[in-house]
Every structure is written in C-alpha cells, then in structure tokens.
Design a protein around this motif. Structure first.
Motif, PDB file in Angstrom:
ATOM      1  N   ALA A   1       7.334  17.737   6.277  1.00 55.15           N
ATOM      2  CA  ALA A   1       8.588  17.370   6.936  1.00 55.15           C
ATOM      3  C   ALA A   1       9.177  16.114   6.320  1.00 55.15           C
ATOM      4  N   ALA A   2       8.312  15.154   5.979  1.00 56.28           N
ATOM      5  CA  ALA A   2       8.792  13.920   5.359  1.00 56.28           C
ATOM      6  C   ALA A   2       9.389  14.203   3.990  1.00 56.28           C
ATOM      7  N   VAL A   3       8.694  14.993   3.195  1.00 57.06           N
ATOM      8  CA  VAL A   3       9.165  15.290   1.838  1.00 57.06           C
ATOM      9  C   VAL A   3      10.496  16.039   1.865  1.00 57.06           C
ATOM     10  N   ARG A   4      10.638  16.971   2.799  1.00 55.90           N
ATOM     11  CA  ARG A   4      11.840  17.806   2.838  1.00 55.90           C
ATOM     12  C   ARG A   4      13.048  17.094   3.430  1.00 55.90           C
ATOM     13  N   ASN A   5      12.816  16.096   4.253  1.00 54.89           N
ATOM     14  CA  ASN A   5      13.910  15.536   5.038  1.00 54.89           C
ATOM     15  C   ASN A   5      14.187  14.065   4.783  1.00 54.89           C
ATOM     16  N   MET A   6      13.678  13.529   3.688  1.00 52.59           N
ATOM     17  CA  MET A   6      13.905  12.116   3.407  1.00 52.59           C
ATOM     18  C   MET A   6      14.385  11.900   1.980  1.00 52.59           C
ATOM     19  N   THR A   7      15.188  10.863   1.801  1.00 51.84           N
ATOM     20  CA  THR A   7      15.603  10.393   0.489  1.00 51.84           C
ATOM     21  C   THR A   7      14.984   9.022   0.292  1.00 51.84           C
ATOM     22  N   PHE A   8      14.368   8.799  -0.867  1.00 48.30           N
ATOM     23  CA  PHE A   8      13.650   7.561  -1.112  1.00 48.30           C
ATOM     24  C   PHE A   8      14.322   6.730  -2.193  1.00 48.30           C
ATOM     25  N   SER A   9      14.107   5.421  -2.135  1.00 52.08           N
ATOM     26  CA  SER A   9      14.543   4.543  -3.217  1.00 52.08           C
ATOM     27  C   SER A   9      13.689   4.830  -4.444  1.00 52.08           C
ATOM     28  N   ASP A  10      14.192   4.445  -5.619  1.00 55.78           N
ATOM     29  CA  ASP A  10      13.433   4.663  -6.846  1.00 55.78           C
ATOM     30  C   ASP A  10      12.046   4.037  -6.768  1.00 55.78           C
ATOM     31  N   SER A  11      11.936   2.942  -6.043  1.00 53.87           N
ATOM     32  CA  SER A  11      10.647   2.265  -5.910  1.00 53.87           C
ATOM     33  C   SER A  11       9.623   3.093  -5.148  1.00 53.87           C
ATOM     34  N   LEU A  12      10.067   4.135  -4.449  1.00 58.46           N
ATOM     35  CA  LEU A  12       9.164   4.998  -3.690  1.00 58.46           C
ATOM     36  C   LEU A  12       9.062   6.402  -4.267  1.00 58.46           C
ATOM     37  N   LYS A  13       9.623   6.616  -5.459  1.00 55.09           N
ATOM     38  CA  LYS A  13       9.597   7.973  -6.003  1.00 55.09           C
ATOM     39  C   LYS A  13       8.192   8.386  -6.438  1.00 55.09           C
ATOM     40  N   SER A  14       7.338   7.409  -6.696  1.00 57.94           N
ATOM     41  CA  SER A  14       5.953   7.712  -7.031  1.00 57.94           C
ATOM     42  C   SER A  14       5.147   7.908  -5.758  1.00 57.94           C
ATOM     43  N   VAL A  15       4.476   9.038  -5.646  1.00 54.94           N
ATOM     44  CA  VAL A  15       3.638   9.287  -4.478  1.00 54.94           C
ATOM     45  C   VAL A  15       2.510   8.267  -4.415  1.00 54.94           C
ATOM     46  N   ASP A  16       2.067   7.795  -5.571  1.00 57.96           N
ATOM     47  CA  ASP A  16       1.022   6.772  -5.587  1.00 57.96           C
ATOM     48  C   ASP A  16       1.450   5.530  -4.809  1.00 57.96           C
ATOM     49  N   THR A  17       2.726   5.147  -4.953  1.00 58.53           N
ATOM     50  CA  THR A  17       3.222   3.971  -4.232  1.00 58.53           C
ATOM     51  C   THR A  17       3.180   4.207  -2.733  1.00 58.53           C
ATOM     52  N   MET A  18       3.551   5.410  -2.306  1.00 59.95           N
ATOM     53  CA  MET A  18       3.501   5.726  -0.877  1.00 59.95           C
ATOM     54  C   MET A  18       2.070   5.666  -0.363  1.00 59.95           C
ATOM     55  N   VAL A  19       1.127   6.155  -1.159  1.00 61.78           N
ATOM     56  CA  VAL A  19      -0.266   6.101  -0.754  1.00 61.78           C
ATOM     57  C   VAL A  19      -0.730   4.655  -0.660  1.00 61.78           C
ATOM     58  N   GLN A  20      -0.280   3.811  -1.585  1.00 58.25           N
ATOM     59  CA  GLN A  20      -0.652   2.399  -1.542  1.00 58.25           C
ATOM     60  C   GLN A  20      -0.141   1.724  -0.273  1.00 58.25           C
ATOM     61  N   ILE A  21       1.094   2.035   0.119  1.00 59.34           N
ATOM     62  CA  ILE A  21       1.640   1.476   1.364  1.00 59.34           C
ATOM     63  C   ILE A  21       0.863   2.010   2.557  1.00 59.34           C
ATOM     64  N   ALA A  22       0.492   3.291   2.486  1.00 58.88           N
ATOM     65  CA  ALA A  22      -0.295   3.888   3.561  1.00 58.88           C
ATOM     66  C   ALA A  22      -1.606   3.146   3.732  1.00 58.88           C
ATOM     67  N   LYS A  23      -2.246   2.821   2.629  1.00 57.15           N
ATOM     68  CA  LYS A  23      -3.534   2.142   2.707  1.00 57.15           C
ATOM     69  C   LYS A  23      -3.377   0.717   3.239  1.00 57.15           C
ATOM     70  N   ALA A  24      -2.224   0.106   3.012  1.00 57.99           N
ATOM     71  CA  ALA A  24      -1.987  -1.220   3.563  1.00 57.99           C
ATOM     72  C   ALA A  24      -1.866  -1.164   5.080  1.00 57.99           C
ATOM     73  N   LEU A  25      -1.300  -0.076   5.596  1.00 59.89           N
ATOM     74  CA  LEU A  25      -1.120   0.073   7.041  1.00 59.89           C
ATOM     75  C   LEU A  25      -2.376   0.579   7.744  1.00 59.89           C
ATOM     76  N   ALA A  26      -3.214   1.309   7.004  1.00 60.41           N
ATOM     77  CA  ALA A  26      -4.334   2.011   7.622  1.00 60.41           C
ATOM     78  C   ALA A  26      -5.236   1.150   8.491  1.00 60.41           C
ATOM     79  N   PRO A  27      -5.625  -0.058   8.066  1.00 57.72           N
ATOM     80  CA  PRO A  27      -6.585  -0.814   8.880  1.00 57.72           C
ATOM     81  C   PRO A  27      -5.978  -1.594  10.034  1.00 57.72           C
ATOM     82  N   ILE A  28      -4.684  -1.590  10.200  1.00 58.95           N
ATOM     83  CA  ILE A  28      -4.053  -2.433  11.223  1.00 58.95           C
ATOM     84  C   ILE A  28      -4.270  -1.844  12.612  1.00 58.95           C
ATOM     85  N   ASP A  29      -4.780  -2.664  13.526  1.00 56.08           N
ATOM     86  CA  ASP A  29      -5.019  -2.215  14.895  1.00 56.08           C
ATOM     87  C   ASP A  29      -3.693  -1.948  15.609  1.00 56.08           C
ATOM     88  N   LEU A  30      -3.758  -1.095  16.629  1.00 51.96           N
ATOM     89  CA  LEU A  30      -2.556  -0.755  17.390  1.00 51.96           C
ATOM     90  C   LEU A  30      -1.880  -1.984  17.984  1.00 51.96           C
TER      91      LEU A  30
END
Length: 435
Positions: free
Chosen positions: A289-318
């Motif tokens: 759903a995210a891939v089909r319905n979103m437009t990203f900046s050039d800085s986010l065109k690499s899936v690796d970058t998205m994964v890196q941001i994901a990993k930054a958020l992963a350990p944060i407590d609610l």
C-alpha cells in the motif's frame, strides 16, 4: 500559474492560545483527512515493513535466466541511518487516478495534511508534529516545475504550499518542504506524499484499527455514526473517522487532529504488537500500500534508505514516540490560525536540541477531541536519555548504536497539545444536536 502572489493584510489576532471553532467553507468538508494513516507509513516501517517493500519491488522485476549466473553471497545487513532524521509527510486532496470516489472534485490541490517526523540523533525518541491546515504562514519562493516561479508570499495558509509549487506532478512537495523549513528553522532532507487511496488500503492491510469512542459520533457531512464504545475500523469506515470534524470535539480542525491521534496511537500499538509483527500477509500488504500510494523525494528513492530510517525507529519505546499539534492561536474573524510563537519556540528548541519532550495536562477550557480511555492512567513523563555515553562505535560497524545525547526532558507549555503512542485514549464524540 506564474508570477508572484500577495495576500491581503492579516486580520487581528487574539493574544491567547485558545482553540475555538473554525468556520471553514463547506467545500473543505470534502477534504479527507488521514493524519494517522500518513504517519503510520513511516511508523509502520519500524516493524521492517520497508524491508517487505524491498521484497515487493524485487518481485516486480522481470528477469531472464542466462545459464551462467554466479551465486551471490549473503546480502550485507543494512544498519540504522547515521544520526537524526527530519521527514515531512504530506497528504494531498487530489483525486487524480483514484480508484475510489471521494465526492465532488474541489478542482484544486492542497496539502491538507502536513506532518513533520523528527528522530533524535541517538535514536531514543521521536516527535511527530502535525500542522493545522488553516495556519497562516509565509510561503517562500517556489518553482512550479513549469519554468515559472511563485512567491514569496508573506501570508497564506500552509495548505496552499503544494499549489504554489505546481502541485503533486511538479514541485509541490518541494515547496511544502521549503515552507515547513522556513516556519520551523529545521533542515528537512526527506519527504513523502500519500494519496487518498492509501487511507483505505493501509487500514485494510493492517486488518482494522480498534478505536475507542467516549460519546456517540454523529456527522451528517461524512455520514459517520458511531455509538460510544470500541470499534474496529478499516476501509471506508476508517476514512470517515479520520475525516470527521463536526462529529468530534468542538467541531474545529484542532479537535479533529486530537481525535485522529486516538486512531494513530492505536494503530502504532497494534502494528508493534506481536500478532501484527508475525503476520507476513499484513506486513506485505502494508508495504504494498505504501509503495503504490506514495511519492517520495529523491533522497528516499533507495529502499535501503527507507530500511535505515526504519531501523532508527525500531528500538524507540511507545512512550518516547510523541504526537503533537503545532501550537496556534485563532484570528478574531475565525478565518484561520496563527503560530503561537512562545509555545512553538519551546517545542522546536527541544527538537533542535534532540531532547525528549513531556506534555503538560491539557487546559480544561481548551476543548480537545480525545480523553484518556477508561481504566487507564497517563504514563509518567518521558525520561531523559541516560547520561552515561556509550563507547564510540567502531568505524564501519553496522551494528553500532549512536551515542546518547546528554539532554534532559523538555517540559512543554500548555499550548503544545498531543499524546504519546503509549497513551490509550478515546475520541470525544459530538451529537447532531450540538452542531
């Protein structure tokens, strides 16, 4: 659209931070709000949804077997992004290429949802700031993608930035970023835009979101009628809930945002639950759903970058993921909102310093669209990161974690409204008789 625009002088402003009812033209009633869904696209990434998105993209690549390929070794693990993140998510009211019907086309394109996500340098806390669409701000000079330049404009509502930039198909997203940078003083290198269809698809993919309603919600404009209680919302029902304004709080856009945070916090809690994390079908659906319905900046065109941001958020407590509204005051003629400078300065000073923030109890005289869920207690204020710094990570070590910042919790003034993802809240309904 070309040339420069100027607006009329600003109306008088009351020097108090009171959030009253907004008298918005009826055309605005058709604008679909998706605060929770838009932000969830990023927050859901904490559960490696972006990794699933990478898998989704790789499955779409057409290949031909050559017969002489060599076996490739194990793919190196991607580490969390280095340092902090500022990412702007916008939601457009465009109906272009939509699968669903959203009523009469307003024949305009507005960035009615503007959410700034900040992840601290040490990846211990995150703040998501939602900017009310009717806030008057300065629009900087923007290129429209057609060889024309619009602005600068001394005063215009923040939701016109997309239009000044030429809309979604041109430089609209970039203009929205420049506008928020100008307002907040932050540098925002990442941005994304979500479509209307993403609201329905995301809520369907997660399998519904349990939403608590404190009093009955009755809204003829969105055709949403929910009795008090807990409802599992998805698809069009979720869309109607995120859209409703007159059915919650005092009928203002401010209380609608507060009500939407009920949905958002519940969504994040569900996504972080074991049942969702172990359901590959749901994860795959969210990523698709995210891939089909979103437009990203050039800085986010690499899936690796998205994964890196994901990993930054992963350990944060609610309780360290906090959703706030950009603080505003109302104009005398109720035509819009203006920044509450003192409260905004306190908020963004804390963000600039990477401090976790603690919210004050809401002023009972300022109506909000949510209340604590029955039987729940407000979590304790966010604790400061440990003063003990970790050893500096070895250069190139993908498993290294950033050194915690040495800053205490920043107590926000009462003009900064919001909640953490850990808080269980209920939407305050509004009957037809009160409208």
């Amino acid at each position: 659209m070309s040339g420069s625009r100027r607006t009329s002088p600003s109306p008088a402003v009351r020097p108090i931070a009171r959030h009253g009812r907004q008298r918005t033209p009826n055309a605005a009633l058709s604008i679909l709000k998706f605060l929770g869904i838009a932000l969830s696209v990023v927050l859901v990434s904490t559960m490696t949804v972006t990794s699933i998105a990478a898998w989704d993209l790789s499955r779409q690549v057409k290949t031909v077997h050559l017969g002489n390929e060599q076996t490739i070794g194990k793919i190196p693990e991607i580490s969390a992004i280095d340092g902090g993140v500022n990412l702007l998510l916008i939601g457009s009211d465009s109906r272009a290429n939509s699968v669903y019907s959203y009523g009469e086309d307003p024949e305009s394109e507005l960035n009615d949802v503007n959410i700034l996500l900040h992840i601290s340098q040490d990846h211990t806390n995150a703040v998501a700031v939602s900017f009310p669409r009717d806030t008057y701000v300065e629009i900087p000079e923007c290129e429209d993608g057609q060889g024309n330049t619009n602005g600068p404009v001394e005063e215009s509502k923040i939701n016109t930035a997309l239009d000044y930039g030429g809309g979604s198909a041109n430089g609209g997203l970039a203009c929205a970023v420049k506008t928020v940078e100008n307002l907040t003083g932050l540098v925002i290198p990442f941005a994304a835009e979500i479509t209307f269809d993403g609201v329905i698809e995301m809520s369907n993919a997660v399998g519904g979101v349990p939403v608590c309603v404190a009093q009955d919600i009755e809204d003829d404009h969105t055709e949403l009628y929910l009795p008090a209680g807990v409802h599992d919302l998805q698809g069009m029902d979720a869309l109607k809930f995120l859209r409703t304004r007159y059915g919650v709080g005092d009928g203002s856009d401010i209380t609608r945002i507060s009500s939407q945070q009920v949905f958002l916090s519940s969504l994040v809690r569900k996504v972080k639950s074991a049942s969702t994390l172990t359901d590959v079908t749901k994860l795959y659906g969210l990523a698709g759903a995210a891939v089909r319905n979103m437009t990203f900046s050039d800085s986010l065109k690499s899936v690796d970058t998205m994964v890196q941001i994901a990993k930054a958020l992963a350990p944060i407590d609610l309780d360290k993921i906090v959703f706030v509204q950009y603080p505003t005051v109302e104009s005398y003629d109720q035509s819009g909102l203006y920044p509450n400078s003192d409260a905004a300065d306190a908020l963004f000073s804390a963000i600039q310093a990477d401090q976790p923030i603690a919210l004050s109890a809401p002023d009972p005289e300022n109506a909000t669209g949510s209340v604590p869920a029955p039987g729940t207690e407000t979590p304790a204020p966010t604790e400061a990161p440990s003063d003990t710094a970790t050893d500096a990570p070895a250069e190139g070590d993908p498993s290294a974690t950033p050194t915690p910042t040495d800053g205490g919790v920043a107590q926000m003034p009462s003009g900064v409204l919001g909640q953490s993802a850990a808080q269980e809240t209920c939407s305050v309904g509004r009957s037809l008789d009160d409208q």
